[in-house]
Scaffold this motif. Sequence first.
Motif, PDB file in Angstrom:
ATOM      1  N   SER A  34       0.813  -1.221   0.000  1.00 52.52           N
ATOM      2  CA  SER A  34       0.000   0.000   0.000  1.00 52.52           C
ATOM      3  C   SER A  34       0.842   1.265   0.000  1.00 52.52           C
ATOM      4  N   TRP A  35       2.166   1.125  -0.126  1.00 49.94           N
ATOM      5  CA  TRP A  35       3.062   2.282  -0.111  1.00 49.94           C
ATOM      6  C   TRP A  35       2.779   3.185  -1.310  1.00 49.94           C
ATOM      7  N   THR A  36       2.937   4.495  -1.158  1.00 51.41           N
ATOM      8  CA  THR A  36       2.716   5.453  -2.241  1.00 51.41           C
ATOM      9  C   THR A  36       4.046   5.799  -2.899  1.00 51.41           C
ATOM     10  N   PHE A  37       4.130   5.588  -4.219  1.00 55.38           N
ATOM     11  CA  PHE A  37       5.372   5.798  -4.953  1.00 55.38           C
ATOM     12  C   PHE A  37       5.413   7.112  -5.717  1.00 55.38           C
ATOM     13  N   PHE A  38       4.252   7.731  -5.924  1.00 51.88           N
ATOM     14  CA  PHE A  38       4.234   8.964  -6.721  1.00 51.88           C
ATOM     15  C   PHE A  38       3.051   9.818  -6.289  1.00 51.88           C
ATOM     16  N   ASP A  39       3.339  11.111  -6.108  1.00 56.40           N
ATOM     17  CA  ASP A  39       2.280  12.065  -5.775  1.00 56.40           C
ATOM     18  C   ASP A  39       2.685  13.407  -6.376  1.00 56.40           C
ATOM     19  N   PRO A  40       1.944  13.910  -7.373  1.00 56.68           N
ATOM     20  CA  PRO A  40       2.342  15.164  -8.037  1.00 56.68           C
ATOM     21  C   PRO A  40       2.327  16.373  -7.113  1.00 56.68           C
ATOM     22  N   SER A  41       1.722  16.246  -5.931  1.00 56.10           N
ATOM     23  CA  SER A  41       1.689  17.381  -5.002  1.00 56.10           C
ATOM     24  C   SER A  41       2.962  17.474  -4.161  1.00 56.10           C
ATOM     25  N   TRP A  42       3.783  16.422  -4.170  1.00 52.40           N
ATOM     26  CA  TRP A  42       5.036  16.451  -3.408  1.00 52.40           C
ATOM     27  C   TRP A  42       6.064  17.339  -4.113  1.00 52.40           C
ATOM     28  N   PRO A  43       6.993  17.956  -3.353  1.00 53.97           N
ATOM     29  CA  PRO A  43       8.072  18.734  -3.993  1.00 53.97           C
ATOM     30  C   PRO A  43       8.869  17.895  -4.993  1.00 53.97           C
ATOM     31  N   SER A  44       9.157  16.650  -4.644  1.00 52.39           N
ATOM     32  CA  SER A  44       9.748  15.680  -5.577  1.00 52.39           C
ATOM     33  C   SER A  44       8.719  14.567  -5.744  1.00 52.39           C
ATOM     34  N   PRO A  45       7.934  14.597  -6.835  1.00 54.76           N
ATOM     35  CA  PRO A  45       6.779  13.700  -6.944  1.00 54.76           C
ATOM     36  C   PRO A  45       7.095  12.214  -6.838  1.00 54.76           C
ATOM     37  N   ALA A  46       8.262  11.776  -7.324  1.00 50.50           N
ATOM     38  CA  ALA A  46       8.626  10.365  -7.232  1.00 50.50           C
ATOM     39  C   ALA A  46       9.252  10.088  -5.871  1.00 50.50           C
ATOM     40  N   ALA A  47       8.755   9.059  -5.196  1.00 51.41           N
ATOM     41  CA  ALA A  47       9.222   8.762  -3.842  1.00 51.41           C
ATOM     42  C   ALA A  47      10.609   8.150  -3.827  1.00 51.41           C
ATOM     43  N   LEU A  48      10.988   7.483  -4.914  1.00 55.06           N
ATOM     44  CA  LEU A  48      12.268   6.787  -4.961  1.00 55.06           C
ATOM     45  C   LEU A  48      13.167   7.384  -6.025  1.00 55.06           C
ATOM     46  N   ALA A  49      14.448   7.069  -5.936  1.00 51.90           N
ATOM     47  CA  ALA A  49      15.439   7.560  -6.893  1.00 51.90           C
ATOM     48  C   ALA A  49      16.494   6.486  -7.086  1.00 51.90           C
ATOM     49  N   PRO A  50      17.202   6.522  -8.232  1.00 49.16           N
ATOM     50  CA  PRO A  50      18.296   5.565  -8.421  1.00 49.16           C
ATOM     51  C   PRO A  50      19.271   5.588  -7.247  1.00 49.16           C
ATOM     52  N   GLY A  51      19.677   4.399  -6.807  1.00 50.94           N
ATOM     53  CA  GLY A  51      20.571   4.283  -5.669  1.00 50.94           C
ATOM     54  C   GLY A  51      19.866   3.969  -4.369  1.00 50.94           C
ATOM     55  N   ASP A  52      18.549   4.245  -4.286  1.00 52.91           N
ATOM     56  CA  ASP A  52      17.787   3.816  -3.118  1.00 52.91           C
ATOM     57  C   ASP A  52      17.724   2.291  -3.106  1.00 52.91           C
ATOM     58  N   THR A  53      17.472   1.727  -1.940  1.00 49.85           N
ATOM     59  CA  THR A  53      17.326   0.283  -1.829  1.00 49.85           C
ATOM     60  C   THR A  53      15.978  -0.057  -1.209  1.00 49.85           C
ATOM     61  N   ILE A  54      15.487  -1.247  -1.556  1.00 49.31           N
ATOM     62  CA  ILE A  54      14.186  -1.708  -1.071  1.00 49.31           C
ATOM     63  C   ILE A  54      14.353  -3.094  -0.464  1.00 49.31           C
ATOM     64  N   ARG A  55      13.761  -3.267   0.698  1.00 48.28           N
ATOM     65  CA  ARG A  55      13.659  -4.597   1.294  1.00 48.28           C
ATOM     66  C   ARG A  55      12.169  -4.909   1.479  1.00 48.28           C
TER      67      ARG A  55
END
Length: 220
Positions: A191-212
């Motif tokens: 249920s995590w949110t990955f994108f929101d156009p209202s955020w200053p940086s709309p994409a929640a993730l970026a290259p180099g981030d890691t996910i578990r």
Amino acid sequence: MTTPGRPRISLLGTSALLFEAPGAFDLPHQRRIWALAAAASRWPGIREAIPGITNLMLTFETPPRELDGLIAALNDGWDAAEGLAIGGREIRLPVNYGGEVGSSLQSVADHCGLSVDDVVSIHAAPLYTVFALGSHPGYCYLGGMDPRITMPRRQIPLQRSAGGSVSIGGSQTGVSASPGPSGWHAIGHTSWTFFDPSWPSPAALAPGDTIRFEIKQVIR
């Protein structure tokens, strides 16, 4: 004509160029892409340098009058590129495996000759690296999946897959940031949110981030 084993460079209309680098789909190769992107973003006339999976797209401020110098700079930059390690964040994503959204979990297990519990534990074990963003806003391409759960992509894509679908396609896994068509096999949901156009940086993730991925439950 492209020399075998050398990068392929092609125009995308008059406003962009695609640099495709042959090599393995792994983190060391992708770090070279990140290094070239960081260098190219500082070149005159480049609006954006956007890393993809083993490729790099450059967009131009204005259509260039000649490309020979840029092509030479890309090739030289690739040959000289050393892996750029990006210190990203580690994100933990609780996942409901199986159920209605993850309805392909059993199919993946059957194809791979594993039990459902094996597929879930194998999928949730690695620390995945975000190689690139693409496909649709907020979607992240992840590297690091165990080859034991490789699953060929669907011959007939789904017309609609739910946002938050955790899926496998070939040797990759990823999470849909929004509802849409998909040729991958959904094995779970977050249920995590990955994108929101209202955020200053709309994409929640970026290259180099890691996910578990964390196993919240397995729905049978």
